[in-house]
Design an enzyme around this catalytic site. Structure first.
Site, mmCIF file in Angstrom:
data_model
loop_
_atom_site.group_PDB
_atom_site.id
_atom_site.type_symbol
_atom_site.label_atom_id
_atom_site.label_comp_id
_atom_site.label_asym_id
_atom_site.label_seq_id
_atom_site.Cartn_x
_atom_site.Cartn_y
_atom_site.Cartn_z
ATOM 1 N N ASP A 28 0.772 -1.240 0.000
ATOM 2 C CA ASP A 28 0.000 0.000 0.000
ATOM 3 C C ASP A 28 0.805 1.292 0.000
ATOM 4 O O ASP A 28 0.254 2.354 0.263
ATOM 5 C CB ASP A 28 -0.948 -0.001 1.190
ATOM 6 C CG ASP A 28 -0.205 0.197 2.501
ATOM 7 O OD1 ASP A 28 0.915 -0.300 2.608
ATOM 8 O OD2 ASP A 28 -0.756 0.853 3.395
ATOM 9 N N GLU A 29 2.084 1.204 -0.260
ATOM 10 C CA GLU A 29 2.912 2.409 -0.248
ATOM 11 C C GLU A 29 3.883 2.408 -1.403
ATOM 12 O O GLU A 29 4.389 1.358 -1.796
ATOM 13 C CB GLU A 29 3.764 2.436 1.026
ATOM 14 C CG GLU A 29 3.086 3.030 2.226
ATOM 15 C CD GLU A 29 4.063 3.101 3.392
ATOM 16 O OE1 GLU A 29 5.190 3.574 3.199
ATOM 17 O OE2 GLU A 29 3.670 2.659 4.483
ATOM 18 N N CYS A 40 38.518 -35.678 -15.603
ATOM 19 C CA CYS A 40 38.477 -34.433 -16.363
ATOM 20 C C CYS A 40 39.499 -34.496 -17.482
ATOM 21 O O CYS A 40 40.676 -34.769 -17.247
ATOM 22 C CB CYS A 40 38.767 -33.243 -15.458
ATOM 23 S SG CYS A 40 38.926 -31.686 -16.358
ATOM 24 N N CYS A 69 42.296 -31.470 -16.819
ATOM 25 C CA CYS A 69 43.317 -31.473 -15.766
ATOM 26 C C CYS A 69 43.548 -32.847 -15.155
ATOM 27 O O CYS A 69 44.425 -33.024 -14.329
ATOM 28 C CB CYS A 69 42.960 -30.465 -14.673
ATOM 29 S SG CYS A 69 41.554 -30.965 -13.690
ATOM 30 N N HIS A 125 33.091 -28.386 -11.504
ATOM 31 C CA HIS A 125 34.477 -28.424 -11.924
ATOM 32 C C HIS A 125 34.599 -27.885 -13.352
ATOM 33 O O HIS A 125 35.516 -27.128 -13.684
ATOM 34 C CB HIS A 125 34.998 -29.857 -11.844
ATOM 35 C CG HIS A 125 36.445 -29.983 -12.216
ATOM 36 N ND1 HIS A 125 37.465 -29.661 -11.350
ATOM 37 C CD2 HIS A 125 37.049 -30.355 -13.384
ATOM 38 C CE1 HIS A 125 38.638 -29.841 -11.956
ATOM 39 N NE2 HIS A 125 38.412 -30.267 -13.194
ATOM 40 N N HIS A 141 36.728 -24.604 -15.233
ATOM 41 C CA HIS A 141 37.476 -24.486 -16.491
ATOM 42 C C HIS A 141 36.850 -23.447 -17.406
ATOM 43 O O HIS A 141 37.546 -22.769 -18.149
ATOM 44 C CB HIS A 141 37.553 -25.848 -17.192
ATOM 45 C CG HIS A 141 38.510 -26.789 -16.520
ATOM 46 N ND1 HIS A 141 39.843 -26.491 -16.324
ATOM 47 C CD2 HIS A 141 38.318 -28.009 -15.967
ATOM 48 C CE1 HIS A 141 40.442 -27.508 -15.685
ATOM 49 N NE2 HIS A 141 39.531 -28.443 -15.447
#
Length: 671
Positions: A200-201, A610, A613, A628, A632
């Site tokens: 309301d404001e 991976c 790496c 992971h 990268h």
DNA sequence: CTCAGGAGATACC
DNA sequence: GGTTAGGTATCTCCTGAG
């Protein structure tokens, strides 16, 4: 503090006078009320209850605080006083220099909103004293009821005592939201960036409207109020002033269905503020009012400036600044571009019980409600706070910050139960749960660059500055725009899929592959020990954490990619901040600078190693593998960035398409 | 010393 | 007949870790 007189027999003939409640504060529509009578009834209805006893404890605590501060004042030597006076004078000059009289702000406040809406849907209520709420608490009372002293935040049973014919209507937020939306459609026509402060404001910057149409703020306010009435059948009040703080004060002056204009003139502002009771200022409530009055004899805003030295001596820098600004009639004049939710919570009151099974059941219900609310907004957070209110009304909170973001009711309940368990046995009347620290929110975005998370690193686009001897992103982007860092947090809502390695569960000792856990904090020793066992099983240092990312990433990128949300399977978009590249390389349909499926490249299907790496992860570490990969991805972004380093112009703009800007419930500003 | 986090208090609707 | 809400934000103070 007004003292009730004590008779020779030691009896206090008017004990109610010293029972301070929030509803003794003057409110619109309560001018003719017999305050003494109201106070006496409130006191008599409350006396002896657990609630009352708690109020007395709080009152005693406040009195002690006041005594301490008085003693502090008394201890100040003449030299201290003159020193702090100088500090204050200097600060006043600095604050004065920031005065901005160039904007025209309008604060609109609907009159007895909930009650007015209820009357609209049931015209038979017209002219009768009515309150929206229940026997335990009233949300709003109409003006007929206010004549009896009935008001918001008053328990219904006391209200009924004050006004036996009071009609109670239960709250219906759907209804209020509907009408609120109607009013907002009107507000939008005057300021498309208006700030909704609640259902309301609202605050509107009507500077442009006034200029374009060559009219004064008062005229705009009149027109807006008429349009709101035409659209909704509801009346509202308005305040027009050079800043939001004053506009809010002004809207209350001619309530209901009225307005007040404070011209953009320094003298007018100073005259207005000088006699204004401090309690009229937003942010100064019952306690602050008492402290300022009883410690320093401050009642009006003018007296704030007169006591500037003492304020600087007694209060923190920011608090003193706030008081001095109030004394000068200063307030915010800017329009924050974004304002994001910082926490979400759910709490319920019930009849006090120490039955543990019952308490756990309540906890589960609340976890369920909170989870539903979080899902509606796609939120996940890592800090869970348990709120308890004992049978004696004492409020406690117990929090835990996890290394992963949670959102499911199971997870919420799991941690909440542990927090609750540590408090047992206990008799409670309320349990609440709050989740905060959303993905990359402001609080989570550490200002220590070595602690930044991967997402933060990518999103802020400032990675290079660390190694280039530059400033942090906050420094660069936010020097004159405090809300810019909010803008950064905006990405958080949708970004939980590109996250860092903070996934371990401090209480899950079965997780043998957990990563380093330096930031986790515990709320109690039992749990900390349990977690320590788990920690000792960690295989530390087998993966680079985001903290170790070297940064050669120089602003200016927007990367958009989609992934699936682990919980909902809904596609999640992530917008990585940017500038020049926005139009050139990215926003071409769903095309991204990096292919959307890139993030899965370093782990081939069914492969746990991976390809980039060589690190291996267990087969069920789906989420971890994705994270992971994200790591990268950040490296790639960094490389990519160094090749476009020459483009340095920083024109921050919201990368969120309109339809992705989250909207929030009541009380939040929608930008 | 600085920072993050926990706890309590205050405020507003 | 007993009965004092619920949601969000912010500030301060304290403490432990780095």
């Amino acid at each position: 503090m007004e003292k009730s007189e004590i008779t020779s027999s030691g009896e206090n003939p008017r004990p109610w006078q010293s029972y301070h409640t929030v509803y003794t504060n003057a409110k619109a529509g309560m001018e003719g009320v017999d305050k003494e009578k109201v106070q006496r009834i409130v006191y008599e209805m409350s006396k002896g209850s657990k609630y009352f006893e708690n109020e007395e404890r709080k009152e005693a605590y406040m009195r002690q605080k006041i005594e301490t501060m008085r003693a502090q004042c008394a201890k100040l030597k003449a030299a201290d006083v003159s020193h702090y006076q100088m500090v204050a004078d200097k600060r006043i000059l600095e604050l004065e220099s920031t005065r901005d009289l160039s904007r025209i702000w309008l604060h609109v406040d609907m009159d007895a909103f909930y009650a007015a809406v209820e009357t609209l849907s049931d015209p038979s209520l017209t002219g009768k004293p009515m309150a929206v709420g229940s026997m335990s608490m009233i949300s709003t009372a109409n003006y007929e009821a206010r004549k009896f002293g009935v008001r918001a935040a008053m328990p219904g049973f006391i209200a009924r005592k004050l006004c036996p014919d009071l009609i109670f209507v239960p709250t219906d937020f759907n209804k209020y939201t509907h009408y609120s939306d109607l009013t907002r459609k009107v507000f939008q026509k005057y300021d498309p960036h208006f700030m909704a402060a609640s259902l309301d404001e609202a605050y509107l910057d009507i500077t442009s409207v006034c200029k374009e149409r060559g009219v004064a703020g008062g005229e705009v306010a009149e027109e807006l109020r008429t349009r709101v009435y035409e659209e909704t059948g509801l009346t509202c009040s308005a305040g027009v002033a050079p800043n939001r703080l004053l506009a809010k004060v002004c809207s209350d002056i001619n309530k209901p269905n009225g307005q007040f204009v404070l011209p953009n003139d320094r003298m007018a502002v100073m005259t207005f503020i000088s006699s204004l009771p401090i309690r009229k200022i937003g942010g100064i409530g019952k306690v602050t009012e008492h402290i300022l009055r009883d410690v320093l004899g401050i009642n009006t805003c003018e007296e704030i400036l007169q006591k500037g030295g003492f304020l600087c001596a007694l209060f923190s820098h920011s608090t003193a600044d706030f008081f001095l600004s109030v004394g000068l009639g200063l307030g915010r004049t800017d329009t924050p571009q974004v304002k994001f939710r910082k926490s979400i919570s759910s709490e319920r009151t019930f009849s006090a019980t120490n039955d543990e099974a019952l308490l756990y059941q309540k906890l589960a219900d609340i976890a369920e409600m909170l989870c539903r609310d979080m899902q509606k907004e796609g939120l996940r957070g890592r800090t869970l706070t348990l709120k308890l209110k004992t049978a004696s009304f004492e409020v406690r909170s117990r929090a835990v910050t996890l290394q992963k973001y949670i959102c499911s009711s199971e997870e919420i309940l799991k941690y909440a139960s542990k927090l609750l368990k540590a408090e047992l046995p206990i008799s409670l009347r309320l349990i609440g749960l709050r989740v905060s620290h959303f993905n990359e929110d402001k609080a989570g975005a550490s200002s220590d660059p070595t602690q930044r998370t991967l997402t933060n690193f990518v999103l802020s686009g400032d990675a290079s500055r660390k190694t280039m001897g530059g400033r942090s992103s906050l420094g660069l982007y936010c020097s004159d725009e405090p809300f810019m860092d909010d803008l950064e947090t905006s990405f958080s809502t949708d970004s939980h899929d590109i996250n860092h390695y903070e996934t371990r569960d401090p209480w899950d000792s079965t997780n043998k592959q957990d990563l380093e856990d330096h930031h986790c904090t515990f709320s109690n020793n039992i749990e900390a020990e349990e977690a320590h066992e788990s920690l000792s099983n960690d295989i530390a240092g087998n993966v680079n954490t985001a903290d170790t990312v070297e940064c050669n990433f120089n602003s200016c990128h927007t990367v958009v990619f989609e992934s699936k949300d682990a919980e909902t399977s809904l596609p999640q978009k992530l917008y990585v901040s940017n500038t020049n590249l926005v139009n050139k390389e990215v926003i071409t349909g769903n095309e991204a600078v990096f292919s959307p499926d890139w993030q899965y490249h370093c782990f081939k299907e069914d492969d746990c190693k991976c390809s980039l790496c060589g690190i291996e992860m267990p087969p069920d570490f789906v989420e971890e593998r994705r994270e992971h990969s994200d790591f990268h991805l950040a490296e790639r972004l960094q490389e990519k960035e160094s090749s476009v380093n020459s483009r340095t112009s920083i024109q921050r703009q919201s990368p969120l398409p309109l339809n992705t800007i989250p909207t929030y419930g009541p009380g939040l500003i929608i930008r």
